[in-house]
Design a protein around this motif. Structure first.
Motif, short mmCIF file in Angstrom:
data_model
loop_
_atom_site.label_atom_id
_atom_site.label_comp_id
_atom_site.label_asym_id
_atom_site.label_seq_id
_atom_site.Cartn_x
_atom_site.Cartn_y
_atom_site.Cartn_z
N MET A 154 1.18 -1.19 0.27
CA MET A 154 -0.12 -0.21 -0.61
C MET A 154 1.38 1.25 -0.48
SD MET A 154 -3.01 1.23 2.83
CE MET A 154 -3.57 -0.59 2.40
N ALA A 155 0.52 2.19 -1.29
CA ALA A 155 1.56 3.30 -1.31
C ALA A 155 0.84 4.16 0.04
CB ALA A 155 1.16 3.99 -1.95
N THR A 156 2.06 5.06 0.72
CA THR A 156 1.84 6.08 1.69
C THR A 156 2.73 7.30 1.72
OG1 THR A 156 4.18 5.37 2.39
CG2 THR A 156 2.18 4.59 3.45
N SER A 157 1.18 7.85 1.68
CA SER A 157 1.66 9.58 1.71
C SER A 157 2.05 10.68 2.48
CB SER A 157 0.36 10.44 1.53
OG SER A 157 -0.15 10.12 3.04
N THR A 158 3.65 10.79 1.87
CA THR A 158 4.70 11.93 2.37
C THR A 158 4.37 13.23 2.93
OG1 THR A 158 6.11 11.43 1.13
CG2 THR A 158 7.17 12.89 2.66
N PRO A 159 4.32 13.20 4.52
CA PRO A 159 3.46 14.07 5.79
C PRO A 159 4.48 15.35 4.65
CG PRO A 159 4.36 12.97 6.77
CD PRO A 159 4.93 12.34 5.96
N ALA A 160 3.21 16.80 4.22
CA ALA A 160 3.63 17.57 3.65
C ALA A 160 4.54 18.93 4.45
CB ALA A 160 2.31 18.93 4.17
N VAL A 161 5.60 19.38 5.01
CA VAL A 161 7.22 19.89 5.62
C VAL A 161 6.68 21.42 5.45
CG1 VAL A 161 9.13 20.53 5.66
CG2 VAL A 161 8.66 18.01 5.21
N SER A 162 6.37 22.05 6.16
CA SER A 162 5.97 23.70 6.10
C SER A 162 7.18 24.27 6.33
CB SER A 162 5.78 24.27 7.99
OG SER A 162 4.29 22.96 8.05
N PRO A 163 7.77 25.32 4.68
CA PRO A 163 8.75 25.82 4.87
C PRO A 163 8.98 26.40 5.93
CG PRO A 163 6.83 26.53 3.38
CD PRO A 163 6.46 25.42 4.25
N GLU A 164 10.47 26.45 5.79
CA GLU A 164 11.26 27.27 6.80
C GLU A 164 10.32 29.15 6.96
OE1 GLU A 164 13.16 27.30 9.68
OE2 GLU A 164 12.48 24.82 9.65
N PRO A 165 10.07 29.53 8.06
CA PRO A 165 9.82 31.38 7.99
C PRO A 165 11.10 31.93 7.42
CG PRO A 165 9.40 30.49 10.31
CD PRO A 165 10.50 29.71 9.59
N LYS A 166 10.73 32.93 6.58
CA LYS A 166 11.60 32.75 5.12
C LYS A 166 12.49 34.40 6.30
CE LYS A 166 13.26 35.43 1.08
NZ LYS A 166 12.51 36.31 -0.39
N ALA A 167 13.47 35.15 6.18
CA ALA A 167 14.07 35.74 6.90
C ALA A 167 14.00 37.27 5.97
CB ALA A 167 15.98 35.65 7.83
N VAL A 168 14.02 38.28 7.05
CA VAL A 168 13.06 39.27 6.28
C VAL A 168 14.83 40.47 5.84
CG1 VAL A 168 13.56 41.59 8.00
CG2 VAL A 168 11.82 41.68 6.23
N THR A 169 15.31 41.01 4.32
CA THR A 169 16.48 41.91 4.46
C THR A 169 16.35 43.59 4.93
OG1 THR A 169 15.20 42.19 2.47
CG2 THR A 169 16.58 40.52 2.65
N VAL A 170 17.41 43.77 4.54
CA VAL A 170 17.19 45.89 5.59
C VAL A 170 17.25 46.19 4.11
CG1 VAL A 170 18.72 46.97 6.42
CG2 VAL A 170 18.39 45.03 7.30
N ARG A 171 16.26 46.91 3.66
CA ARG A 171 16.17 48.02 2.78
C ARG A 171 17.26 49.43 3.12
NH1 ARG A 171 10.80 52.33 2.69
NH2 ARG A 171 11.46 53.64 2.61
N THR A 172 17.34 49.83 3.75
CA THR A 172 18.77 50.82 4.57
C THR A 172 18.56 50.58 5.75
OG1 THR A 172 18.82 52.85 3.90
CG2 THR A 172 16.34 52.41 4.76
N SER A 173 19.50 51.49 5.84
CA SER A 173 19.58 52.13 7.29
C SER A 173 20.74 53.05 7.59
CB SER A 173 21.04 51.12 7.90
OG SER A 173 20.80 51.24 9.36
N VAL A 174 20.02 54.39 8.46
CA VAL A 174 20.22 55.60 8.04
C VAL A 174 20.51 56.05 9.74
CG1 VAL A 174 19.81 57.75 7.66
CG2 VAL A 174 19.03 55.88 5.83
N PRO A 175 22.19 56.67 9.86
CA PRO A 175 22.24 57.20 11.40
C PRO A 175 20.79 58.47 11.32
CG PRO A 175 24.38 57.66 9.91
CD PRO A 175 23.14 57.02 8.88
N SER A 176 20.43 58.35 12.70
CA SER A 176 19.48 59.86 12.62
C SER A 176 20.30 61.04 12.31
CB SER A 176 19.44 59.72 14.57
OG SER A 176 19.13 57.99 14.90
N ARG A 177 19.78 62.49 12.36
CA ARG A 177 20.42 63.76 11.99
C ARG A 177 20.55 64.05 13.90
NH1 ARG A 177 17.41 67.95 8.08
NH2 ARG A 177 16.21 67.96 10.16
N LYS A 178 21.02 64.43 14.02
CA LYS A 178 20.90 65.69 15.07
C LYS A 178 21.21 66.96 14.92
CE LYS A 178 24.45 67.20 19.39
NZ LYS A 178 25.74 67.54 19.71
#
Length: 308
Positions: free
Chosen positions: A1-25
């Motif tokens: 009898m064929a058995t089904s393979t449980p679905a594997v949830s994908p790993e959460p995707k890490a976000v990337t950085v759009r920009t980084s800016v020092p604050s202005r005094k």
């Protein structure tokens, strides 16, 4: 009898950085110093966030954010150090914000208020401006003041990450304040050698403002130095954060996440509305002491006595 393979949830995707800016005094109020990120030329606004200032000022006679008006948005003042800030407005609200205290002030249709640093040491803190939906811009002013002891804290299982939950929710801990649109505001401290993964909603505006120490953020591990704003793309559902094991001190930063309003923003100094006509009306109402600014012409902040 064929058995089904449980679905594997994908790993959460890490976000990337759009920009980084020092604050202005820059100088604000009278004799006060702020480091501005959101609201500067680099970040005119990040819907729904209008401005974020880190303030660091030495109290002295003549120093303060003396009487000034607001309309159409919410201010959030969060005290970090020093003896604190006195505040008072023309509706009769008055108080003293101390380190660790949090105040959400809904300016709504109009408030004229004064904020003055006091004590013998520099007063440090953050002030965030959050836009109000068009349907809420002309509501009566209101306050939510949360003392330091009432700000809930979330801690990671290993004890290496401690989060003060200023609004929203973190690690199952909910904040004590209510906001007009979904806002998460977290004060995060991470020990050297520790790492943490924060779930985020990619449809929201997400950024951090670094306070102390050095941490690495996002999939590309961008290094955050003190008083810098790091804005994230919409390409991930988790934000990984880590601190090098040989770091000299813990890293501390605030994380902010908000659901964009997708509404027009027209700003004229302390007035934030949706159309230029509404700005003209705000100026006229303030000048004529009407439609939210009643009695403001005859009002003097008692906390300013002897300090101007």
């Amino acid at each position: 009898m064929a058995t089904s393979t449980p679905a594997v949830s994908p790993e959460p995707k890490a976000v990337t950085v759009r920009t980084s800016v020092p604050s202005r005094k820059q100088s604000e109020g009278v004799g006060c110093t702020v480091f501005r990120s959101i609201g500067s030329a680099a970040f005119r606004n990040l819907d729904p966030f209008l401005m974020l200032d880190f303030f660091d000022s030495k109290p002295a006679p003549g120093v303060g954010f003396f009487s000034h008006p607001h309309r159409g948005f919410v201010t959030c003042s969060y005290m970090l150090g020093g003896e604190g800030m006195l505040h008072e407005d023309h509706t009769g609200t008055k108080g003293h914000l101390r380190p660790g205290d949090l105040q959400w002030m809904t300016a709504g249709r109009g408030v004229l208020h004064s904020e003055i640093p006091i004590g013998d040491t520099n007063v440090r803190g953050l002030q965030l401006w959050v836009n109000l939906p068009a349907s809420k811009k002309m509501i009566p002013p209101d306050y939510q003041e949360i003392s330091a002891s009432r700000v809930p804290t979330a801690t990671s299982p290993d004890g290496q990450v401690v989060v003060r939950v200023l609004s929203g929710e973190c690690m199952g801990v909910a904040a004590a304040v209510q906001t007009f649109s979904p806002i998460t505001y977290l004060d995060v401290t991470i020990q050297p050698g520790a790492s943490w993964t924060l779930p985020i909603d990619p449809s929201y505006t997400n950024f951090v403002f670094t306070l102390d120490g050095t941490a690495r953020f996002g999939r590309d591990r961008v290094t955050g130095i003190a008083k810098a704003s790091i804005v994230f793309n919409t390409d991930g559902t988790v934000l990984p954060v880590s601190v090098d094991a040989d770091a000299a001190e813990p890293a501390r930063f605030v994380f902010l996440s908000g659901k964009p309003l997708h509404e027009p923003i027209v700003q004229h100094g302390p007035f934030v509305m949706n159309t230029q006509r509404e700005i003209y009306e705000a100026i006229q109402d303030f000048q004529s002491a009407s439609n939210g600014f009643e009695n403001s012409h005859d009002w003097t902040a008692s906390i300013e006595a002897g300090r101007r």
